[in-house]
Design a protein around this motif. Sequence first.
Motif, PDB file in Angstrom:
ATOM      1  N   GLU A 378      35.792  35.728  50.257  1.00  0.00           N
ATOM      2  CA  GLU A 378      36.034  37.149  49.960  1.00  0.00           C
ATOM      3  C   GLU A 378      37.383  37.316  49.260  1.00  0.00           C
ATOM      4  OE1 GLU A 378      32.693  37.120  52.537  1.00  0.00           O
ATOM      5  OE2 GLU A 378      34.673  36.245  52.951  1.00  0.00           O
ATOM      6  N   GLN A 379      38.369  36.545  49.693  1.00  0.00           N
ATOM      7  CA  GLN A 379      39.674  36.610  49.035  1.00  0.00           C
ATOM      8  C   GLN A 379      39.577  36.115  47.595  1.00  0.00           C
ATOM      9  OE1 GLN A 379      42.252  38.110  49.849  1.00  0.00           O
ATOM     10  NE2 GLN A 379      43.853  37.308  48.514  1.00  0.00           N
ATOM     11  N   ALA A 380      38.727  35.120  47.346  1.00  0.00           N
ATOM     12  CA  ALA A 380      38.535  34.629  45.979  1.00  0.00           C
ATOM     13  C   ALA A 380      37.961  35.729  45.086  1.00  0.00           C
ATOM     14  CB  ALA A 380      37.623  33.409  45.975  1.00  0.00           C
ATOM     15  N   MET A 381      37.082  36.544  45.636  1.00  0.00           N
ATOM     16  CA  MET A 381      36.543  37.675  44.879  1.00  0.00           C
ATOM     17  C   MET A 381      37.649  38.650  44.503  1.00  0.00           C
ATOM     18  SD  MET A 381      33.014  38.544  46.973  1.00  0.00           S
ATOM     19  CE  MET A 381      32.536  39.844  45.822  1.00  0.00           C
ATOM     20  N   ILE A 382      38.525  38.920  45.449  1.00  0.00           N
ATOM     21  CA  ILE A 382      39.632  39.850  45.194  1.00  0.00           C
ATOM     22  C   ILE A 382      40.554  39.303  44.110  1.00  0.00           C
ATOM     23  CG2 ILE A 382      41.749  40.791  46.224  1.00  0.00           C
ATOM     24  CD1 ILE A 382      40.178  41.221  48.802  1.00  0.00           C
ATOM     25  N   GLU A 383      40.847  38.022  44.173  1.00  0.00           N
ATOM     26  CA  GLU A 383      41.750  37.427  43.192  1.00  0.00           C
ATOM     27  C   GLU A 383      41.137  37.441  41.796  1.00  0.00           C
ATOM     28  OE1 GLU A 383      42.905  33.619  44.652  1.00  0.00           O
ATOM     29  OE2 GLU A 383      44.007  34.451  46.368  1.00  0.00           O
TER      30      GLU A 383
END
Length: 434
Positions: A378-383
Amino acid sequence: MLVAAERTVTRPANSDRGVRDWVLSQALNVERHLAALRPFSVDEFGDPATGPSRGHVEAANALISTLRRPLRTASAQVRDAAETALAQPDRAAMTELLHQKSRAQDFVRMVEQVWDFYLELFGQRQSAFAPWLVACDRIALDCYQYAYLGVGVAKPIPAPPPFSYLRTGFSPATFRRGVRLSKIGRQLNPFPLIQLPYHRMVNPWTLGAVLHEVSHNLQNDLGLQRVIPVGVARRLLADGLPKSVASTWTRWNRETFADMSGLLLGGPAFVGSLFDVIGRNRGQALRYSPGGVHPTPYLRAKLSVELLRRMGFTEDSRRYDRLWRTMYPDTRGSSMPEALLRTADRAVPLVVDTMCHTRYPSLGNRTLAAVLRFEHKEQAMIEEAAGRLARGVDPGVVPERFLIGAVRLALDRRLAGPDVLTRNFFGELGRRSR
């Protein structure tokens, strides 16, 4: 068009014209008040893409209609008293007319308070701020949808969803569904309200506040409003912490839950948004407020640092911990009770574990961390979305709530200027509302 129900009255030929005219006008005034305080229509608040939803308007109308019933009865009673006074304008008849008129005016004020509140609330959707507000609505709706998909048991679907509005001031706030609200005459609030200050809207990377305020509502709608404080108290007492310490952490449960849920909804960037709020001068950050519902800022930060660690974001947890220790290297001058400060390192992990990693029946025997799952993917999506927002290109299928973290990352990494990021952030959310 305003239409008042007027009835034909037989007027004595010898009645005084001044008395007759005044008596008739009292009934007419109340009838026109009743007609003016009419239900709202969905299409009267500007562009349907940014205006209040049908559900919000219908919920407001249902409340207004309930309050109009006694006013309708009172209006008829004023008309009857006026007819009596017109036929026989003696002292008793005039006294009764004045009594019924005053009673009707009390009902007018009650209905008008509610009607005016929703007129102003919905009227903001006709202003230049409408795109910002509907963007926050979309984020709040996304939070609810994600939470209700994550629970392990079927639950009644709450409706309408949260509604955002703008108000000057420093702090965001929320008014939960079903609570008695002074703004509407102590009537039950029909849908969650999220109040946002202007300065948060112009700095969308600070809108972690939306996730926090939505979480206050989720605690109730997910059935956690009682089990969470009970669970915190039992857990701390079972671990041998003093009753005074357990009582304090229990009193702080709602604000703590909103921080924990907000972090699970938005990821590590939520902590930066929280630090924007609680990073204050030493006196404020270390001040203990007896009876206050917010954790002392110094301790409040430790909760998010601990949850980040439990979520697997070890480096982010260490980074925020170093930042906090740099700002507050010691607790000299703190007004926190000695027992609270001494036991904090034991209490914080227990509170986080109770709120986020304990199974609850109302969640389908799942933990909050499982319902609001946030992992490295999910953090990769945000980045990735941060880079796209900075370039002004479609961020793709990223959930609305993740755009807050994306715009904050883009700002922190100087991928684009603040004006560009603000425009792209609200532009993307506005596009999704159409």
